[in-house]
Structures are given as C-alpha cells and as structure tokens.
Design a protein around this motif. Structure first.
Motif, PDB file in Angstrom:
ATOM      1  N   PRO A   1       0.823  -1.217   0.000  1.00 59.40           N
ATOM      2  CA  PRO A   1       0.000   0.000   0.000  1.00 59.40           C
ATOM      3  C   PRO A   1       0.858   1.268   0.000  1.00 59.40           C
ATOM      4  O   PRO A   1       1.886   1.330   0.674  1.00 59.40           O
ATOM      5  CB  PRO A   1      -0.799  -0.118   1.306  1.00 59.40           C
ATOM      6  CG  PRO A   1      -0.809  -1.568   1.634  1.00 59.40           C
ATOM      7  CD  PRO A   1       0.520  -2.088   1.159  1.00 59.40           C
ATOM      8  N   GLU A   2       0.422   2.256  -0.770  1.00 60.04           N
ATOM      9  CA  GLU A   2       1.149   3.524  -0.801  1.00 60.04           C
ATOM     10  C   GLU A   2       1.235   4.147   0.586  1.00 60.04           C
ATOM     11  O   GLU A   2       2.223   4.802   0.926  1.00 60.04           O
ATOM     12  CB  GLU A   2       0.471   4.487  -1.776  1.00 60.04           C
ATOM     13  CG  GLU A   2       0.708   4.164  -3.244  1.00 60.04           C
ATOM     14  CD  GLU A   2       2.160   4.333  -3.659  1.00 60.04           C
ATOM     15  OE1 GLU A   2       2.869   5.184  -3.063  1.00 60.04           O
ATOM     16  OE2 GLU A   2       2.594   3.617  -4.583  1.00 60.04           O
ATOM     17  N   GLN A   3       0.201   3.923   1.409  1.00 57.13           N
ATOM     18  CA  GLN A   3       0.237   4.442   2.781  1.00 57.13           C
ATOM     19  C   GLN A   3       1.411   3.864   3.558  1.00 57.13           C
ATOM     20  O   GLN A   3       2.035   4.548   4.363  1.00 57.13           O
ATOM     21  CB  GLN A   3      -1.067   4.080   3.509  1.00 57.13           C
ATOM     22  CG  GLN A   3      -2.261   4.922   3.150  1.00 57.13           C
ATOM     23  CD  GLN A   3      -3.484   4.449   3.922  1.00 57.13           C
ATOM     24  OE1 GLN A   3      -4.046   3.392   3.641  1.00 57.13           O
ATOM     25  NE2 GLN A   3      -3.883   5.216   4.911  1.00 57.13           N
ATOM     26  N   TRP A   4       1.696   2.601   3.325  1.00 56.19           N
ATOM     27  CA  TRP A   4       2.792   1.950   4.032  1.00 56.19           C
ATOM     28  C   TRP A   4       4.149   2.448   3.524  1.00 56.19           C
ATOM     29  O   TRP A   4       5.095   2.569   4.296  1.00 56.19           O
ATOM     30  CB  TRP A   4       2.689   0.431   3.897  1.00 56.19           C
ATOM     31  CG  TRP A   4       1.565  -0.160   4.686  1.00 56.19           C
ATOM     32  CD1 TRP A   4       0.430   0.481   5.111  1.00 56.19           C
ATOM     33  CD2 TRP A   4       1.454  -1.508   5.157  1.00 56.19           C
ATOM     34  NE1 TRP A   4      -0.376  -0.385   5.807  1.00 56.19           N
ATOM     35  CE2 TRP A   4       0.210  -1.596   5.853  1.00 56.19           C
ATOM     36  CE3 TRP A   4       2.254  -2.630   5.058  1.00 56.19           C
ATOM     37  CZ2 TRP A   4      -0.213  -2.800   6.433  1.00 56.19           C
ATOM     38  CZ3 TRP A   4       1.833  -3.829   5.640  1.00 56.19           C
ATOM     39  CH2 TRP A   4       0.618  -3.894   6.320  1.00 56.19           C
ATOM     40  N   ILE A   5       4.216   2.716   2.229  1.00 52.66           N
ATOM     41  CA  ILE A   5       5.450   3.280   1.671  1.00 52.66           C
ATOM     42  C   ILE A   5       5.722   4.641   2.315  1.00 52.66           C
ATOM     43  O   ILE A   5       6.842   4.929   2.762  1.00 52.66           O
ATOM     44  CB  ILE A   5       5.342   3.403   0.141  1.00 52.66           C
ATOM     45  CG1 ILE A   5       5.266   2.006  -0.500  1.00 52.66           C
ATOM     46  CG2 ILE A   5       6.535   4.177  -0.424  1.00 52.66           C
ATOM     47  CD1 ILE A   5       4.967   2.027  -1.985  1.00 52.66           C
TER      48      ILE A   5
END
Length: 211
Positions: A80-84
């Motif tokens: 997920p982009e949030q995790w990146i």
C-alpha cells in the motif's frame, strides 16, 4: 509495563534508533485493520527454516519472502502507498535520532507482517536476502517484546536488548544493517486497549529489496 516511566528516543548504537510511541493507539488500530485485510487476500503461515518451523506467522506484501532457498519473488499483494509513505516518514524520524540512518532515496518495496502468538519468539538471524543496504524499519503493535540486536560476526555477545512496546519504532541500518537480531520473548497481557490486537504481537517491517 508496570510503571509509567519516561522513554525518550535513543540511539542504541551506531545505526540503531529506537523511537517509543511513534504510532498512537488509533494509528496502531488502523495499521492492524489494514494488515488483516491484506491477510484475507494473501497467505499468512509459519515458514520452515533450517530444520524446523518458525513459531511466528508471516505475511509477505510487495515482495514475497521465501525459504529453501531464501529469496524474494513477486507477490500478489501490492504494498500500500500508505505503508510506503509511513516507512519513509519513520526512517526520517529515526534519522533525527541516529543521523547515519538518513536516506532520502529510501522507498520500501516489501513488508513482512509478522504475528507473534503468545509464547512465540524469533531466534537471532541476519536480514541478508535484500540486495539493498537501506535500513530496515520495524513497527510493533500489541504485546511488549524483547528485541535483541548483536553484531555482524555471529550470534554471540555483546548484544543490546530493547523493550519494544505497542506503537514503538526501531530502525537498524548502516553498520548494523547486517547485524544478528531477534525477539527472544514476548510478554503476554501487555497489549494496550484499543490497539487492535487482544493478544500477541504484530510486527511490520518495511524494507527496500533492490539496490
């Protein structure tokens, strides 16, 4: 923890930063919810390593970590982009504690979602399957854990022990990137109310795989 004592951020040694309370309780619960959704779509199991099976359940996201032989392969679960973004923010925070960790080019490509059931542990090992030497970002949610990090030559002393509580961040890189590390114990019944986990420990590690 029995007593509420100050826990300032600390540079444990060159290349190792501990940031207590990096995630507040609501952020922890949100991360647990996201991890559960990924687990519903992926495969979370206890890998076989060496001559035995791990006591920890692992879900790979972004890149899948496999054993026999040890390697990364493409994963069906996108990171997920949030995790990146969370990984980059976490590293920037850690670099304020240990400046040698600073890496403006860091972009997580893989996450290992590790669930420690009550009574589980993880032996000392080296994260050596990534070509990249970028730091490893590690987030803890749930029960307290004893994190142990040693040196690069083997599993023997000297090592540093750090208590990781729910919401804590620990990052290791630079001269400690290939250091032996593990979790010899998880302390049952220490997860805070509202973190999203009633028992056990969830550990999410974010890492860059390619050079």
């Amino acid at each position: 923890m029995l007593f509420d004592v100050p826990r300032p951020a600390a540079r444990i040694r060159a290349g190792v930063a501990h940031v207590p309370g990096f995630l507040d309780v609501s952020a922890q619960a949100e991360l647990v919810s996201q991890a559960r959704e990924l687990a519903r779509r992926g495969r979370m199991d206890r890998p076989v390593v060496g001559s035995g099976q791990m006591s920890v359940f692992i879900l790979s996201v972004g890149r899948e970590w496999r054993t026999r032989p040890y390697r990364y392969v493409p994963s069906e679960l996108a990171l997920p982009e949030q995790w990146i973004a969370l990984g980059r923010s976490a590293l920037a925070t850690a670099a304020r504690v240990a400046p040698e960790l600073a890496d403006d080019l860091f972009r997580p490509e893989a996450a290992l979602v590790n669930y420690y059931p009550p009574g589980s542990s993880m032996g000392l090992h080296v994260d050596a399957n990534e070509e990249s030497s970028a730091p490893v970002v590690s987030l803890s949610i749930g029960d307290e854990a004893l994190f142990r990090i040693g040196h690069t030559e083997g599993r023997t002393r000297p090592w540093d022990d750090v208590t990781l509580m729910s919401g804590d961040l620990i990052v290791f890189g630079g001269p400690a990137r290939r250091a032996y590390h593990g979790v010899p114990a998880v302390r049952p019944g220490t997860a805070p109310v509202g973190c999203g986990i009633k028992e056990g420990r969830l550990n999410i590690t974010l890492r860059q795989v390619d050079r």
